[in-house]
Design a protein around this motif. Structure first.
Motif, PDB file in Angstrom:
ATOM      1  N   GLY A   7      -0.115  -0.699  -1.806  1.00 48.87           N
ATOM      2  CA  GLY A   7       0.747  -0.593  -0.623  1.00 48.87           C
ATOM      3  C   GLY A   7       1.489   0.717  -0.467  1.00 48.87           C
ATOM      4  O   GLY A   7       2.072   0.968   0.573  1.00 48.87           O
ATOM      5  N   GLY A   8       1.533   1.557  -1.521  1.00 50.88           N
ATOM      6  CA  GLY A   8       2.137   2.879  -1.369  1.00 50.88           C
ATOM      7  C   GLY A   8       3.548   3.035  -1.909  1.00 50.88           C
ATOM      8  O   GLY A   8       4.043   4.165  -1.960  1.00 50.88           O
ATOM      9  N   HIS A   9       4.208   1.952  -2.288  1.00 53.81           N
ATOM     10  CA  HIS A   9       5.601   2.078  -2.741  1.00 53.81           C
ATOM     11  C   HIS A   9       5.909   1.293  -4.016  1.00 53.81           C
ATOM     12  O   HIS A   9       6.581   1.799  -4.909  1.00 53.81           O
ATOM     13  CB  HIS A   9       6.560   1.603  -1.642  1.00 53.81           C
ATOM     14  N   LEU A  10       5.464   0.069  -4.067  1.00 56.02           N
ATOM     15  CA  LEU A  10       5.815  -0.804  -5.192  1.00 56.02           C
ATOM     16  C   LEU A  10       5.265  -0.245  -6.504  1.00 56.02           C
ATOM     17  O   LEU A  10       4.204   0.371  -6.523  1.00 56.02           O
ATOM     18  CB  LEU A  10       5.199  -2.188  -4.943  1.00 56.02           C
TER      19      LEU A  10
END
Lengths: 640, 640
Positions: free
Chosen positions: A264-267
């Protein structure tokens, strides 16, 4: 993708035509089932997805949770698992939503200022190109979702029975449904009441605290926990530059972090070292708060800081390494006198640290291994003795896993000044990559794994290891493809015929072998039911040494172009030429005189034989095939 | 895939959080809508899927059929369409179920025996590698299914309103909902009754017999049908060796076949030449039976035979080439005095033969072109004048299509002895490949297409043509990727900043440009609403000339790492290095001094400017941006 051969399919071709027990499938768990799977984790769900492909087998899966898993703990997906997902049809989709590991970074104390960490190495994750599939990180819950979709789209329209907890079982050999299982409704209007089910076979996929394991008298043995880790899935801002890279971080102040970026790009996930566990104070470490874990992480990351904005999940766990000595209900003293009725898989058999990202992967291969075997026995293709190979094959794999994880965990927990060689950690990581990628499994000779007598004919397809794909070109439509990716998890054995140097024709060695395969009563194909498609039980493919433009599909023997479906159509997609720029004969060390490679339904190479090895091939399958049709024994099969 | 930034997403990340008009979306068509789309063919469904991404716009699609299309007629999917599907998130899935064309075969009469056909050529389908996307054949019904899924997963939870037929419309300029549309219930309990809807805009995607076209006074003009073809989708057995290859077959006996293999491994389509149509006997040819078509096919295929086992669909059609002179409701005499309210797309504007496999593809690009423009006007991002560019841009494309198809159809209908050069047919096919692949569209300068003043800075990104992807490596996670594939059909403009030779930092040319982009009141980003994510309206990406390991993400300017979501997280996935083995600067002819490439929401290159071209960039966007926020006009944007 193969469809339309039963007539025009208007909708999603991934949704198979309903058949067998899928027609009027009862919503409520019936009193008698062929296979009862306990637990909807990765092992149970893969086994269910595989068994759901057998239209006449009633498989049900019970799960004590009331519904789908929302947040799972496992997240590491090795390349072998993606290869497996490919066979189940969802590798591309899960890859698109996953985090992909291509490099890993190692951080250590700065020799000039040990209070600060610096990056010391950044090796490729798969420098040897061990697989064409990626190494992914994605939540276990999504893996389970995809397997649930495979089941839902299968001919049997299978879905898990939620809200039922395993309470016990009893095996009475000699009955048609010998396993009496007691379940308890764990949610819903019947909560607390019991439910009895009789099964032919039971798969315990009920995790580290498995009650099925207890019921068959297995125990986990191994070392106790001695090191604790705080683990958190968080959203944060940070000035740490490698926050989106898998990192092993060792601080001078003591303690280490394993950082796993997530989808997802952040977690991201952090495993934060909480130190050795004193048996008297275990309770204390176990109650470490998320604030304390974050504080410890900041201390290790110095001079960088971590500003956690949202916590998706966190926990504290202690590393232990434990294993059962058998994976089924046949006690040592019973070996040879009976075949198993109950199997355990995954965490029920092996527990270890999470940090090598192995658990979910090995568990799924447990499920893959047992499921097709149950399918073949229940369909009458194979004798019950086939089932004994499950424990024999998988217990060894689990033992190797435990050994590997013990090394990796202790290296990760070691303090920087305890390493003799400062590059020991990254060297271990890169030199052992094939193991955690899932490709070191190598089954030894058995009922379903041949002796390596002719291994030199196909050095790149070691018997007992998984079939490693290579590029080819399909003749009928000139499509460049990966040969291995044409195999789906449909429970079929596969026979790859790599032809001799001759062009297609009846007089070549491949042509003579093809004739035997199609018409000899000794051919493994001879037991295929007369009312089924020619390729229903065996998927036979041929690869010629020439490029596709040189090959005349009209001259290819009929066994490679089976007749399928009610309209008796010729299926032409099993005939291949080489890709001259990446010749599979060169890539896989194939003998130019031709070679037959037999591959199991779970993608492991079962045998390598010369084109003249028909007697050996017949003997190999004779041991695992139950009976032959009388009309086939008398001569050639009647073609449809 | 970007998710979790609003908190942990447990389920399928493709299902976006419901928002705006998707919350409590009324099941029944409301009385007032922003956009009413008439017709659920490829143009209408793509437009709906694009508009469904705008949370505050009420778009509804009416379709006279009572439900999903079961068997569509179109099946050719050019590479440009697969590229478009990639942006909508389903390229890989539709590719997996489609037939893929990699070569094409040409068959002609054997000079030695003209009664027999022989293969004379077998060229590659895309010898120049014009696209990294495949050329596919798959039923139109499946394309529509995927667009329906995109809508269903969008924030607006859109779905078609079936059973409603367009009956007429009236435009009253000056009102908020100026288009009064009359519909008739075509099925269900209200069948036959009328329904009135007011819309701000109407898209007529209602096919060759478009009633929307009639309502706005457009007419199709062009040549009448003069040649008839029988077309059939069948399952068959045959000894024709290229049955799974796209083939143009010309017989000596007269007549020709275009063979199109279809998805699934067995089905194929044949267009069988039925000869010239005499205007007096049209009825006769139109009633050609399937048996007659099969008989004719067998005659053309001689010495091969075709044994048809199952007919999925068949028809007889006549080739005509017709086009409307405008694609909206602004009559020539009104040009400049009003902007359009009603648009027509796809077959409503252009009809031609099916055999070049163009119709569905060009129609979808019509839908892509109009949909984002409506979204931007309705959201207040752009003035209504933007809408006039639709007809201007797409009418030219349709004209080129008609011209191309007329050539291809007449070549296909020509008898072998009428060719001066026997290789004329295959030469035409291979030499024009870029056109039918969908990549020859080149929009001319307009409000949204800049002048080619600085084209030499990026010779591989021609202004007006679609942005052709190339490989790069993402810095934060070291993933090798296709730059163009990171763009989704989310309605955003894209600004690709190809940096100068300096490393990341504020003093480089790219750094100075980044500062202007982030903080100047003249920057196009300055109009992004203050409560939206920094990248809500503009997706800004930077590509450095160095490999990813040489780049320090900490030194990259903030505008390339926007703050997103309620937790104010840094989004790091917009920063790239080159893949040294396939340097995008070399592949796309990019100036080493740096260059800015502006790309439209429908993937067409809008402008190419130097890093110092801030005034030109501001001027370009000033023409299409409606107002600026007062606080932005006064200085730098407040960062979240």
């Amino acid at each position: 993708m193969h469809f339309h051969h039963h007539g025009y399919v208007s909708g999603d071709p991934r949704i198979q035509a309903v058949a067998g027990v899928g027609i009027d499938r009862p919503e409520v768990l019936p009193d008698e089932v062929d296979v009862l799977i306990v637990g909807s984790g990765p092992a149970g769900m893969l086994a269910a997805a595989q068994l759901s492909q057998f239209p006449d087998i009633t498989t049900r899966l019970v799960e004590r949770r009331s519904g789908r898993l929302a947040i799972g703990q496992a997240d590491g997906i090795q390349a072998r698992s993606v290869e497996t997902f490919q066979a189940f049809g969802f590798a591309e989709r899960i890859t698109a939503e996953a985090y992909r590991i291509t490099e890993m970074a190692f951080w250590k104390p700065d020799p000039a200022d040990p209070a600060r960490i610096i990056r010391t190495a950044r090796p490729l994750d798969d420098p040897a190109g061990v697989s064409e599939f990626p190494h992914l990180i994605v939540n276990q819950a999504r893996v389970l979702d995809y397997f649930a979709e495979v089941m839902a789209h299968s001919p049997t329209r299978m879905k898990p029975d939620y809200g039922l907890e395993f309470a016990g079982l009893e095996v009475s050999d000699g009955e048609e449904y010998p396993v009496k299982v007691t379940l308890t409704h764990s949610s819903g209007p019947l909560e607390g009441t019991q439910r009895f089910v009789r099964a032919k076979y039971v798969i315990g996929a009920d995790g580290a605290r498995s009650q099925v394991r207890t019921a068959i008298g297995c125990t986990l043995a191994g070392d106790a926990a001695n090191h604790a880790w705080g683990v958190m899935d968080v959203l944060a801002t940070t000035d740490f530059p490698d926050i989106r890279l898998k990192c092993a971080i060792q601080s001078g102040a003591g303690g280490s972090i394993l950082l796993i970026p997530r989808e997802g790009g952040h977690l991201f996930r952090m495993y934060v070292d909480l130190g050795d566990v004193d048996t008297h104070t275990t309770g204390g470490i176990r109650s470490t708060t998320i604030e304390e874990i974050i504080e410890k992480a900041n201390a290790i990351l110095h001079p960088y800081t971590l500003n956690v904005r949202n916590v998706a999940w966190h926990s504290v766990y202690e590393v232990g390494h434990r294993l059962t000595d058998r994976f089924d209900d046949v006690r040592p003293e019973e070996l040879g006198s009976r075949t198993p009725r109950v199997f355990i898989t995954g965490d029920a058999c092996h527990t270890h640290s999470a940090k090598a990202g192995q658990g979910m992967n090995v568990s799924m291969q447990d499920g893959f291994n047992i499921a097709w075997k149950l399918g073949h026995v229940l369909e009458g293709r194979s004798p019950e003795s086939l089932l004994s190979t499950y424990s024999a094959e998988r217990q060894v794999v689990a033992k190797n896993l435990i050994d590997f994880d013990r090394q990796w965990s202790s290296l990760m927990a070691r303090k920087p000044d305890e390493f003799e060689d400062p590059t020991e950690l990254e060297n271990f990581y890169t030199s052992t990559m094939e193991f955690p990628a899932g490709f070191m499994t190598e089954y030894t000779p058995s009922l379903i794994v041949g002796e390596a007598t002719h291994q030199e004919l196909a050095t790149g397809f070691p018997i007992g290891k998984r079939f490693k794909s290579a590029p080819v070109v399909r003749v009928c439509d000139t499509n460049p493809l990966q040969l291995g990716h044409q195999a789906t998890a449909d429970g079929r054995w596969r026979i790859y015929v790599f032809a001799d140097e001759a062009l297609p024709g009846p007089q070549s060695k491949a042509g003579i072998f093809a004739d035997w395969l199609e018409s000899s009563p000794d051919s493994p194909l001879a037991v295929t039911p007369g009312d089924a498609d020619q390729d229903a039980w065996f998927d036979v493919k041929v690869i010629y040494q020439q490029d596709h433009q040189s090959l005349d599909i009209g001259a290819v023997p009929a066994v490679f172009k089976p007749t399928v479906g009610p309209f008796k159509l010729d299926y032409l997609e099993k005939v291949f030429g080489v890709d001259p720029s990446q010749d599979i004969y060169e890539l896989r060390g194939l003998d130019r005189g031709g070679v037959v490679v037999v591959v199991r339904p779970d993608q492991y190479v079962a045998h390598v034989l010369p084109l003249t090895g028909t007697a050996e091939l017949a003997a190999f399958f004779a041991g695992m095939q139950t009976g032959r049709r009388p009309e086939a024994a008398g001569g050639a099969r009647v073609k449809g």
